[in-house]
Scaffold this active site. Structure first.
Site, PDB file in Angstrom:
ATOM      1  N   ASP A 218       0.825  -1.207   0.000  1.00  0.00           N
ATOM      2  CA  ASP A 218       0.000   0.000   0.000  1.00  0.00           C
ATOM      3  C   ASP A 218       0.867   1.270   0.000  1.00  0.00           C
ATOM      4  O   ASP A 218       1.848   1.351   0.746  1.00  0.00           O
ATOM      5  CB  ASP A 218      -0.859  -0.024   1.277  1.00  0.00           C
ATOM      6  N   GLU A 268      14.100 -15.385   0.563  1.00  0.00           N
ATOM      7  CA  GLU A 268      14.441 -16.481   1.472  1.00  0.00           C
ATOM      8  C   GLU A 268      13.498 -17.660   1.256  1.00  0.00           C
ATOM      9  O   GLU A 268      13.724 -18.756   1.754  1.00  0.00           O
ATOM     10  CB  GLU A 268      14.317 -16.019   2.940  1.00  0.00           C
TER      11      GLU A 268
HETATM   12  C1  GLC Z   1      -4.248   3.051  -0.604  1.00  0.00           C
HETATM   13  C2  GLC Z   1      -5.471   2.185  -0.452  1.00  0.00           C
HETATM   14  C3  GLC Z   1      -6.595   3.037   0.046  1.00  0.00           C
HETATM   15  C4  GLC Z   1      -6.198   3.643   1.380  1.00  0.00           C
HETATM   16  C5  GLC Z   1      -4.878   4.398   1.281  1.00  0.00           C
HETATM   17  C6  GLC Z   1      -4.302   4.708   2.620  1.00  0.00           C
HETATM   18  O1  GLC Z   1      -4.390   3.996  -1.600  1.00  0.00           O
HETATM   19  O2  GLC Z   1      -5.767   1.542  -1.655  1.00  0.00           O
HETATM   20  O3  GLC Z   1      -7.781   2.314   0.169  1.00  0.00           O
HETATM   21  O4  GLC Z   1      -7.183   4.513   1.812  1.00  0.00           O
HETATM   22  O5  GLC Z   1      -3.913   3.626   0.614  1.00  0.00           O
HETATM   23  O6  GLC Z   1      -3.857   3.550   3.248  1.00  0.00           O
END
Ligand code: GLC
Ligand code: CA
Length: 558
Positions: A218, A268
């Site tokens: 993310d 790993e």
């Molecule tokens: C990413 C995710 C989203 C979230 C953001 C903050 O863009 O896809 O859903 O709100 O990160 O974590």
């Protein structure tokens, strides 16, 4: 216009246990709280996913990507993580997780889990320790704390706006301020701190040891930051280019040191664990860096998701991204829908963007789904054509739960039932993302259309009945059966990661051939064209006699 885009990749489709399985995989994203509710409390859960593994197997996906399932107060749909190495008790236990992995693996389906390194939640034990330990402490150094401006530090260290609207700095009891690029409940980590780095390596091993096959990373482009003593203003940030790796917050060159360390851990394992970056960056070239084999290996490419249903735009995007992925030594990814954007069956029923840099569908959502007028039939027709086009491309296809049903965006969620912080922080400007997160309809009727035995946590509209799995299961023309047939064929036909563009009869038509004679033709226009030669394998809509109608894709074999 014959261009051959070649690649060093294996000439054969991935085999189970093969280290290259991901290169051309079909990955199905599950938003766990909205997929299936096994215990009837209105919230989707891990046992619900386990119970639907036969559905996923029949659909024919190679892997599942699971959005966050960690303990969370859901200030941002689970992207506010309290504990990276546990399951949210509201949706299951670690034992349920193990059962789910076993069931998926038994069905030949891999599992990729979301990992959220840019920020934790404000309930994470480290943030709680940081608050308690006070100014200048090693605990506080794991996050980004600053003194405020003004005589008594009563003003934020900078006037920055968070991604969901509102200020990006929040003051704590002793007067200091912490940075959160997203919601206030999502404090940003300080990735210059060794504890933070080590803890994420532990987390990667924790899930890899439990059999997870990979990670979706993310906000991968946000982790490295360079914050001088005197912080730039928001206006100065906005004016700083994000093209050279020097922006204070986004896509900095040093971010790649982090992922090189991750790769060593991922390697790993046998086969090595995969990773795919969510990196909103300035160019395909910047994106390719995340995807290099000594880093995450793959990166999302959101270009198709941001494009209109338009032959010229699609041609340019596909060509650029295949070329960039080849340079990176990765494979391309393709995405039309996910948990953050308006579903593509709806987007394509709205007027085209024509290059405007706005969130497609936002106006329409804010109007409660009335303006501009939505053409549902055209939207679905184009979505089916676009998906069939994408499923023929070299590289990985990422699908979002419900797109195989042709599900549209839900626009009439009552204000008091919204959950997304984006909706609340920016009232009247950002409609939020709840409309694509409404629980799936499995049956034509019942409390929550078969999602569970209770009412679903977000309200489902009555038109979900007609798009339910039950309503589509036996209908050969349904979107569900189109996806099932297409995924089965894609498996059979999969070949080397390259394509050749073929001459087509109009600029509204794209026609490409894969090395084994698998051809894909999409008519983006509205007028029928003559069907090119070849055995018809599948089409996204009825074919006229010897013709390819408008807004339709066909796969041919020559
Ligand atoms: C990413 C995710 C989203 C979230 C953001 C903050 O863009 O896809 O859903 O709100 O990160 O974590
Ligand atoms: Ca439940």
């Amino acid at each position: 216009m014959t261009t051959v885009i070649d690649s060093k990749a294996a000439d054969h489709p991935a085999e189970a246990g093969d280290a290259t399985w991901w290169r051309q995989a079909t990955v199905y994203q599950i938003y766990p709280r909205s997929f299936a509710d096994a215990n009837g409390d209105g919230i989707g859960d891990l046992s619900g996913i386990t119970s639907r593994v036969p559905y996923l197997k029949r659909l024919g996906v190679d892997a599942v990507w699971l959005s966050p399932f960690y303990p969370s107060a859901l200030a941002d749909g689970g992207y506010d993580v309290d504990d990276y190495r546990d399951v949210d008790p509201k949706i299951g236990t670690l034992d349920d997780f193990d059962e789910m992995v076993a069931a998926l693996h038994a069905a030949g389906i891999k599992l990729i889990v979301d990992i959220v390194p840019n920020h934790s939640s404000n309930r994470h034990v480290w943030f709680q320790q940081a608050l308690a330990a006070g100014k200048g402490s090693p605990e506080r150094d794991r996050y980004i704390f600053r003194d405020g401006l003004g005589e008594n530090g009563e003003l934020p260290p900078a006037d920055w706006t968070a991604m969901f609207g509102g200020p990006a700095w929040t003051q704590v009891d002793d007067g200091q301020w912490y940075l959160h690029l997203f919601a206030e409940e999502q404090p940003d980590f300080n990735w210059q701190n060794r504890d933070v780095r080590d803890d994420f390596l532990t987390t990667l091993r924790f899930w890899s040891d439990r059999g997870v096959d990979g990670f979706r990373v993310d906000v991968a482009h946000g982790c490295a930051k360079d914050l001088p003593d005197v912080l730039p203003s928001q206006a100065a940030l906005d004016a700083t280019p994000t093209t050279d790796g020097q922006h204070p917050l986004w896509d900095r060159n040093e971010v790649h040191d982090i992922y090189r360390e991750w790769r060593e851990v991922l390697n790993e394992y046998d086969p090595p664990r995969i990773a795919v970056a969510e990196a909103w960056v300035a160019s395909a070239e910047r994106r390719a860096r995340y995807a290099s084999p000594d880093e995450l290996g793959q990166a999302f490419n959101f270009d198709l998701l941001e494009a209109d249903f338009d032959a010229g735009q699609f041609l340019e995007i596909v060509s650029t991204n295949l070329a960039e992925a080849k340079i990176a030594g990765s494979s391309t990814t393709w995405v039309f829908s996910n948990h953050d954007v308006v579903r593509h069956a709806t987007r394509y029923g709205l007027p085209p963007l024509n290059g405007r840099d706005v969130k497609q569908g936002a106006d329409w959502l804010l109007s409660g789904g009335t303006t501009p007028e939505l053409d549902i039939v055209t939207g679905l027709r184009r979505a089916r054509a676009a998906s069939l086009f994408m499923l023929g491309l070299p590289g990985s296809a990422y699908l979002y739960q419900g797109e195989e049903l042709g599900l549209g965006e839900v626009a009439d969620i009552p204000a008091d039932q919204h959950q997304d912080p984006a909706f609340f922080h920016n009232p009247g400007v950002d409609p939020g993302r709840d409309g694509c997160r409404v629980p799936l309809p499995w049956t034509r009727s019942g409390d929550s259309f078969g999602f569970g035995s209770a009412e679903a946590h977000l309200p489902q509209p009555s038109w979900f009945a007609r798009l339910s799995v039950e309503a589509q299961d036996d209908d050969p023309a349904s979107t569900l059966n189109l996806y099932r047939r297409a995924l089965a064929l894609r498996d059979e036909l999969q070949t080397a990661e390259s394509l050749e563009w073929l001459e087509s009869e109009s600029a509204d038509v794209l026609h490409f051939r894969r090395p084994n004679g698998w051809e894909v033709v999409t008519n983006f226009g509205t007028e029928p064209i003559a069907l090119p030669e070849g055995e018809v394998l599948i089409s996204s809509g009825d074919l006229g006699d010897g013709m390819l109608p408008g807004e339709t894709t066909v796969w041919l074999k020559n």
